[in-house]
Motif scaffolding. Structure first.
Motif: not given
Length: 427
Positions: A293, A296-297, A301-302, A304-305
């Protein structure tokens, strides 16, 4: 080394704006230590004036201690903006020896300069944006001004027409041009005395820094070995056992297929389920090595995940405009993941907050929760041990130390708990 963003896009307005905003934040952060330096200088003056009657001699140790503490605060501030200042050896404790110590004299010179030039530059860093906004937006509210009121922020002229209002706006544009052109220069000028006077002198024994780097390297090797043991244990206790179970079930199904097709079908279903669980375990282990992740993000983003999967409601605030090194992002990811796991398991918190900021060449992480507190981090040698709530703090500390970063924990009984991590991320 520059103390502001070293990678603005040359020739691009966005790069200049980014560098200017970073420099303004740095100048304002220096305003705090400049005000404290002015107070220390005032107390030093009081000590000097009252020394003949003895009162100054009584206050001198406390004032010297405050000056040394302020110098340490400035070194930490400069480090947050990407300029590492190697601390000299601690000054002597005796009053007379401390007064003639080179480190004390250098810190005194810095206090005098920072309380004057540093204070002025910090006030400019705070005031210039206010002037720019005030004058640039003047046409929006100039009609509400009294007729004899001064129109410009510098106290010159009045506005009686739209032409006058637009002239004030041009002054605001001039303030913006000054900020874009000179803010980074002012930030470097504010930081230069600290980097020159607060660092270890050429005659200082650098064995302490060598010991720190040796400890950091040992911590990196220890963290690597610990990670390998964790991966081996996860593969041995989880994935390997499930694959063995699949092999046993397939063998039993092969022997039963002729005499009991229904039973063999059930065994095959169990084998398929075990194989799917083994595949899920492998994916979990591979993600724990370097989470895809992140690629990818990105870090935002990681994180947030991670917050979305946390059992405790978690707010994420990430301001990292560029990618850091993969090892730094992975460490930040695992620090937040382990911290949120500790919060969910041990803290009894109702909410948590994760913030990430890129300050110069440092990645700053802050994880807070409103739980019961009581977490303790005890450093020993190159590793650490944690007691109380959140036993994964020792692993976090090892990961951070492996990158020559720092971890600070604040967790009084009753909460809140705050974990602050400072990671170098120079490219």
């Amino acid at each position: 080394m520059s103390t502001v963003d070293k990678h603005p896009s040359p020739g691009l307005p966005a790069g200049s704006v980014k560098a200017a905003l970073s420099a303004l934040r740095q100048l304002v952060s220096g305003l705090r230590t400049a005000i404290l330096a002015l107070l220390v200088l005032l107390f030093l003056a009081i000590c000097t004036l009252t020394a003949p009657v003895g009162a100054g001699l009584l206050l001198a140790p406390a004032v010297l201690h405050a000056m040394h503490a302020l110098a340490g605060m400035e070194r930490a501030r400069l480090a947050r903006w990407g300029l590492e200042v190697i601390s000299p050896e601690p000054p002597p404790t005796g009053l007379l020896v401390a007064l003639i110590d080179p480190t004390t004299r250098r810190e005194l010179r810095w206090v005098i300069g920072h309380a004057s030039r540093g204070l002025l530059l910090g006030m400019l860093g705070l005031g210039l944006p206010i002037l720019a906004v005030r004058d640039t937006t003047f046409p929006l509210y100039w009609r509400f001004f009294p007729a004899d009121a001064t129109a410009t922020s510098i106290g010159i002229g009045t506005a009686t027409s739209w032409a006058d209002a637009l002239a004030v706006t041009m002054l605001g544009v001039g303030w913006i041009a000054i900020i874009l052109g000179f803010a980074p220069v002012m930030a470097r000028a504010q930081a230069a005395p600290g980097s020159l006077l607060l660092s270890a002198g050429p005659d200082t024994d650098i064995s302490l820094r060598i010991a720190e780097l040796t400890a950091s390297r040992a911590a990196a090797l220890d963290a690597h070995a610990t990670e390998l043991r964790r991966i081996e244990r996860a593969l041995h206790d989880g994935t390997q056992n499930r694959i063995v179970s699949v092999t046993v079930l397939l063998g039993a199904a092969r022997r039963m297929i002729a005499r009991d097709p229904v039973g063999a079908e059930e065994l095959l279903e169990r084998a398929q389920s075990a194989a799917e669980q083994a595949l899920a375990d492998l994916r979990t282990v591979s993600r724990s090595i370097l989470p895809p992740v992140l690629a990818d993000r990105g870090l935002a983003g990681a994180l947030t995940g991670l917050a979305a999967e946390c059992a405790v409601p978690c707010r994420v605030d990430v301001e990292v405009p560029r990618r850091c090194a993969a090892s730094v992002e992975a460490t930040a990811y695992f620090v937040v993941a382990e911290s949120l796991t500790n919060i969910a398991k041990h803290s009894g918190a109702r909410r948590a907050t994760v913030t990430a900021r890129l300050a110069g060449e440092r990645l700053l992480l802050t994880i807070t929760d409103d739980g019961s507190g009581g977490a303790v981090l005890l450093s020993a040698g190159t590793g650490s041990e944690a007691t109380g709530t959140g036993s994964g703090l020792a692993g976090i500390d090892r990961r951070v130390a492996a990158l020559d970063g720092t971890l600070r924990l604040t967790s009084p009984p009753g909460g809140p708990t705050t974990v602050k991590v400072d990671l170098p991320c120079g490219s």
